[in-house]
Design a protein around this motif. Structure first.
Motif, mmCIF file in Angstrom:
data_model
loop_
_atom_site.group_PDB
_atom_site.id
_atom_site.type_symbol
_atom_site.label_atom_id
_atom_site.label_comp_id
_atom_site.label_asym_id
_atom_site.label_seq_id
_atom_site.Cartn_x
_atom_site.Cartn_y
_atom_site.Cartn_z
ATOM 1 N N ASP A 81 0.825 -1.207 0.000
ATOM 2 C CA ASP A 81 0.000 0.000 0.000
ATOM 3 C C ASP A 81 0.862 1.260 0.000
ATOM 4 O O ASP A 81 0.554 2.233 -0.701
ATOM 5 C CB ASP A 81 -0.921 -0.012 1.224
ATOM 6 N N HIS A 82 1.945 1.244 0.777
ATOM 7 C CA HIS A 82 2.891 2.366 0.741
ATOM 8 C C HIS A 82 3.402 2.583 -0.682
ATOM 9 O O HIS A 82 3.489 3.719 -1.165
ATOM 10 C CB HIS A 82 4.083 2.088 1.659
ATOM 11 N N PHE A 83 3.747 1.481 -1.346
ATOM 12 C CA PHE A 83 4.300 1.579 -2.690
ATOM 13 C C PHE A 83 3.281 2.161 -3.667
ATOM 14 O O PHE A 83 3.600 3.040 -4.481
ATOM 15 C CB PHE A 83 4.763 0.197 -3.161
ATOM 16 N N GLU A 84 2.033 1.671 -3.587
ATOM 17 C CA GLU A 84 1.012 2.185 -4.502
ATOM 18 C C GLU A 84 0.716 3.660 -4.223
ATOM 19 O O GLU A 84 0.544 4.456 -5.151
ATOM 20 C CB GLU A 84 -0.266 1.359 -4.378
ATOM 21 N N ARG A 85 0.677 4.054 -2.946
ATOM 22 C CA ARG A 85 0.372 5.446 -2.600
ATOM 23 C C ARG A 85 1.553 6.381 -2.853
ATOM 24 O O ARG A 85 1.397 7.602 -2.822
ATOM 25 C CB ARG A 85 -0.059 5.527 -1.128
ATOM 26 N N SER A 86 2.718 5.817 -3.141
ATOM 27 C CA SER A 86 3.853 6.672 -3.504
ATOM 28 C C SER A 86 3.718 7.203 -4.927
ATOM 29 O O SER A 86 4.457 8.109 -5.320
ATOM 30 C CB SER A 86 5.158 5.888 -3.386
ATOM 31 N N HIS A 87 2.782 6.617 -5.700
ATOM 32 C CA HIS A 87 2.534 6.977 -7.099
ATOM 33 C C HIS A 87 3.680 6.570 -8.030
ATOM 34 O O HIS A 87 3.718 7.005 -9.188
ATOM 35 C CB HIS A 87 2.264 8.480 -7.250
ATOM 36 N N ALA A 88 4.584 5.722 -7.547
ATOM 37 C CA ALA A 88 5.645 5.232 -8.428
ATOM 38 C C ALA A 88 5.063 4.417 -9.571
ATOM 39 O O ALA A 88 5.581 4.444 -10.693
ATOM 40 C CB ALA A 88 6.646 4.400 -7.633
ATOM 41 N N THR A 89 3.971 3.692 -9.290
ATOM 42 C CA THR A 89 3.349 2.887 -10.342
ATOM 43 C C THR A 89 2.776 3.769 -11.452
ATOM 44 O O THR A 89 2.652 3.319 -12.601
ATOM 45 C CB THR A 89 2.226 2.015 -9.753
ATOM 46 N N ASP A 90 2.404 5.010 -11.123
ATOM 47 C CA ASP A 90 1.857 5.908 -12.150
ATOM 48 C C ASP A 90 2.908 6.303 -13.183
ATOM 49 O O ASP A 90 2.557 6.803 -14.268
ATOM 50 C CB ASP A 90 1.294 7.172 -11.498
ATOM 51 N N MET A 91 4.181 6.092 -12.843
ATOM 52 C CA MET A 91 5.259 6.444 -13.763
ATOM 53 C C MET A 91 5.572 5.315 -14.752
ATOM 54 O O MET A 91 6.293 5.513 -15.727
ATOM 55 C CB MET A 91 6.537 6.774 -12.979
ATOM 56 N N LEU A 92 5.022 4.119 -14.505
ATOM 57 C CA LEU A 92 5.377 2.967 -15.324
ATOM 58 C C LEU A 92 4.977 3.094 -16.793
ATOM 59 O O LEU A 92 5.718 2.618 -17.672
ATOM 60 C CB LEU A 92 4.767 1.692 -14.727
ATOM 61 N N PRO A 93 3.811 3.674 -17.120
ATOM 62 C CA PRO A 93 3.481 3.785 -18.550
ATOM 63 C C PRO A 93 4.545 4.505 -19.368
ATOM 64 O O PRO A 93 4.639 4.303 -20.590
ATOM 65 C CB PRO A 93 2.159 4.574 -18.533
ATOM 66 N N ARG A 94 5.343 5.312 -18.716
ATOM 67 C CA ARG A 94 6.393 6.040 -19.434
ATOM 68 C C ARG A 94 7.498 5.099 -19.917
ATOM 69 O O ARG A 94 8.160 5.376 -20.928
ATOM 70 C CB ARG A 94 6.982 7.112 -18.516
ATOM 71 N N VAL A 95 7.707 3.997 -19.198
ATOM 72 C CA VAL A 95 8.838 3.114 -19.527
ATOM 73 C C VAL A 95 8.403 1.772 -20.101
ATOM 74 O O VAL A 95 9.230 1.053 -20.670
ATOM 75 C CB VAL A 95 9.717 2.885 -18.274
ATOM 76 N N LEU A 96 7.127 1.408 -19.963
ATOM 77 C CA LEU A 96 6.669 0.115 -20.453
ATOM 78 C C LEU A 96 5.998 0.269 -21.816
ATOM 79 O O LEU A 96 5.342 1.277 -22.082
ATOM 80 C CB LEU A 96 5.659 -0.503 -19.472
ATOM 81 N N PRO A 97 6.153 -0.718 -22.710
ATOM 82 C CA PRO A 97 5.424 -0.690 -23.987
ATOM 83 C C PRO A 97 3.922 -0.639 -23.735
ATOM 84 O O PRO A 97 3.431 -1.161 -22.724
ATOM 85 C CB PRO A 97 5.840 -2.011 -24.650
ATOM 86 N N ASP A 98 3.182 -0.030 -24.654
ATOM 87 C CA ASP A 98 1.752 0.147 -24.425
ATOM 88 C C ASP A 98 0.908 -0.928 -25.108
ATOM 89 O O ASP A 98 -0.243 -0.687 -25.486
ATOM 90 C CB ASP A 98 1.300 1.545 -24.870
ATOM 91 N N ASP A 99 1.482 -2.118 -25.254
ATOM 92 C CA ASP A 99 0.706 -3.255 -25.747
ATOM 93 C C ASP A 99 0.971 -4.448 -24.831
ATOM 94 O O ASP A 99 1.405 -4.269 -23.688
ATOM 95 C CB ASP A 99 1.062 -3.563 -27.204
ATOM 96 N N TRP A 100 0.756 -5.672 -25.304
ATOM 97 C CA TRP A 100 0.930 -6.844 -24.446
ATOM 98 C C TRP A 100 2.351 -6.975 -23.919
ATOM 99 O O TRP A 100 2.577 -7.555 -22.852
ATOM 100 C CB TRP A 100 0.528 -8.118 -25.188
ATOM 101 N N LYS A 101 3.317 -6.416 -24.649
ATOM 102 C CA LYS A 101 4.711 -6.517 -24.195
ATOM 103 C C LYS A 101 4.926 -5.773 -22.874
ATOM 104 O O LYS A 101 5.825 -6.104 -22.104
ATOM 105 C CB LYS A 101 5.648 -5.994 -25.281
ATOM 106 N N GLY A 102 4.099 -4.752 -22.603
ATOM 107 C CA GLY A 102 4.203 -4.066 -21.318
ATOM 108 C C GLY A 102 3.871 -5.002 -20.167
ATOM 109 O O GLY A 102 4.556 -5.006 -19.132
ATOM 110 N N GLY A 103 2.826 -5.807 -20.339
ATOM 111 C CA GLY A 103 2.471 -6.791 -19.309
ATOM 112 C C GLY A 103 3.537 -7.845 -19.135
ATOM 113 O O GLY A 103 3.808 -8.305 -18.017
ATOM 114 N N PHE A 104 4.169 -8.244 -20.241
ATOM 115 C CA PHE A 104 5.238 -9.246 -20.160
ATOM 116 C C PHE A 104 6.443 -8.687 -19.407
ATOM 117 O O PHE A 104 6.995 -9.350 -18.517
ATOM 118 C CB PHE A 104 5.658 -9.681 -21.563
ATOM 119 N N PHE A 105 6.856 -7.463 -19.735
ATOM 120 C CA PHE A 105 8.008 -6.881 -19.051
ATOM 121 C C PHE A 105 7.718 -6.629 -17.570
ATOM 122 O O PHE A 105 8.622 -6.684 -16.739
ATOM 123 C CB PHE A 105 8.438 -5.589 -19.743
ATOM 124 N N LEU A 106 6.451 -6.371 -17.248
ATOM 125 C CA LEU A 106 6.091 -6.229 -15.838
ATOM 126 C C LEU A 106 6.329 -7.533 -15.087
ATOM 127 O O LEU A 106 6.857 -7.534 -13.963
ATOM 128 C CB LEU A 106 4.633 -5.800 -15.710
#
Length: 423
Positions: A81-106
């Motif tokens: 919960d600390h991690f999610e509320r840090s908003h670090a996850t909101d930055m992930l779309p910037r570095v992950l592909p925006d198709d199925w490959k983003g889910g794979f790299f996650l």
């Protein structure tokens, strides 16, 4: 009954009840544990010691495992919960592909995180990231893949999973366990691609970062401090005083000490604890059920036995399985680490990481939905095992020929032996 000890039949009924009544898993597991304990106290024994004295003796052996699990499950629920509320996850779309490959790299990221963290923490952090990236709509098959990635990442690292740490304490060198990554890599490549495509079809990954998002560096610092406490305690004690890990639940305690020290700095969401506690009691009940099973030994060590242990670990706690294998000897420890570390991913309650993640995503508690959606995890497990056989080869006691000293591992009551029911 038909040559099968009643203990096993009772435990099989508990597992069946958990699978069928997935909306009442806590009640089924806890009442099943109480029933098995009452039967053994009144009519059976615990590793040869009858009655209440035997039950107390078993608890004496098990309390460290139970304490660590409780501390980690509760502590890492607040950490996620600390991690999610840090908003670090909101930055992930910037570095992950925006198709199925983003889910794979996650999923690959989760496996890497698990290689140096506890798999529970990796699964919880992965679940928090997926919750944001997929706007709260996560396919059960992808949940299974998150658990599988966290377990696969820990399978080849002596600090990535409790079972591999047990091997390390017993004398297995880190390099002997590292070969498990051959199987884990093949498995991730298969189930990761299938699950990522599955999730993308169910709910596409977020393409753009939310606007006006600011990172909460304070919460990220809390997350880092808690993880550092767990890692440093584990590594330091394994190198300097490993016997203490068998005497006190020091890893779970370290996580909570770190959490409480940071409360004045960033308060956790305490309201999450009741739900996390229910999930923890469920898992501890199943661990206790497994500990009370009267098995004397595993089948003869061989690669088919190791393959089978992976399926068994989907319904049994893999800690006593590992302890039994250490006592018996004759295994290729890399194969064993892969089997018992990854195998529990095939059913949600077969792994502490799965139980923790299903506290966040209750829809994952349906065994039928998990098996239907996460079929790729079981196939990935078999493909990874075949890759180990072909590329590495079965070499009992490790490739350097060193045999771990099993007596250095304290054998909890389940080590008296774990049952090996059919998966």
């Amino acid at each position: 009954m038909a040559g099968i000890p009643l203990d096993f039949l009772l435990f099989a009924l508990v597992l069946l009840g958990v699978a069928v009544f997935h909306h009442h898993t806590l009640r089924v597991a806890f009442l099943g544990m109480v029933t098995i304990a009452a039967y053994k106290i009144l009519l059976g024994d615990f590793a040869g010691t009858p009655g209440v004295a035997g039950f107390v003796q078993m608890l004496h052996h098990e309390w460290v495992t139970l304490g660590n699990l409780l501390g980690l499950l509760l502590g890492f629920a607040l950490l996620a919960d600390h991690f999610e509320r840090s908003h670090a996850t909101d930055m992930l779309p910037r570095v992950l592909p925006d198709d199925w490959k983003g889910g794979f790299f996650l999923l690959v990221m989760i496996a890497v995180i698990s290689s140096f963290l506890d798999n529970i923490a990796a699964a919880m952090i992965g679940g928090a990231m997926a919750h944001v990236l997929y706007k709260g709509r996560v396919h059960v098959g992808y949940l299974a893949a998150i658990v599988a990635a966290s377990n696969a990442g820990g399978a080849g690292s002596v600090v990535g999973d409790t079972t591999t740490t047990m091997l390390w304490i017993a004398g297995v060198r880190p390099g002997q366990v590292f070969e498990a990554y051959v199987g884990a890599g093949v498995a991730i490549l298969f189930f990761g691609i299938v699950a990522a495509r599955q999730q993308q079809a169910f709910q596409p990954i977020m393409k753009d970062n939310p606007k006006n998002v600011r990172l909460d560096y304070g919460r990220l610092a809390v997350v880092a401090f808690m993880l550092l406490a767990a890692i440093s305690t584990n590594v330091f004690l394994n190198l300097r005083n490993p016997e203490l890990l068998n005497e006190f639940p020091l890893i779970g305690i370290a996580v909570w000490v770190a959490l409480l020290l940071t409360v004045p700095f960033r308060a956790p969401t305490w309201s999450l604890l009741p739900g996390a506690l229910r999930g923890s009691i469920f898992l501890l009940s199943l661990v206790m059920c497994a500990a009370m099973m009267p098995v004397k030994a595993l089948p003869a060590a061989s690669w088919p036995t190791a393959l089978g242990l992976g399926f068994v670990s989907a319904v049994f706690d893999n800690i006593p399985l590992t302890a039994l294998a250490l006592r018996q000897g004759g295994y290729d420890w890399g194969f064993l680490a892969y089997a018992v570390g990854f195998g529990g991913s095939m059913i949600w309650f077969g792994s502490s990481a799965g139980v923790a993640l299903c506290n966040m995503y209750p829809e994952g508690r349906s065994v039928g939905a998990w098996l239907r959606g996460g079929w790729h995890v079981a196939v990935g497990y078999v493909l990874g095992f075949v890759a180990l056989l072909v590329l590495v080869g079965w070499n009992p006691e490790g490739h350097a020929g060193s045999k771990p000293s099993a007596p250095s591992v304290e054998s909890p009551a389940p080590v008296q032996s774990l049952p090996s029911p059919k998966p």
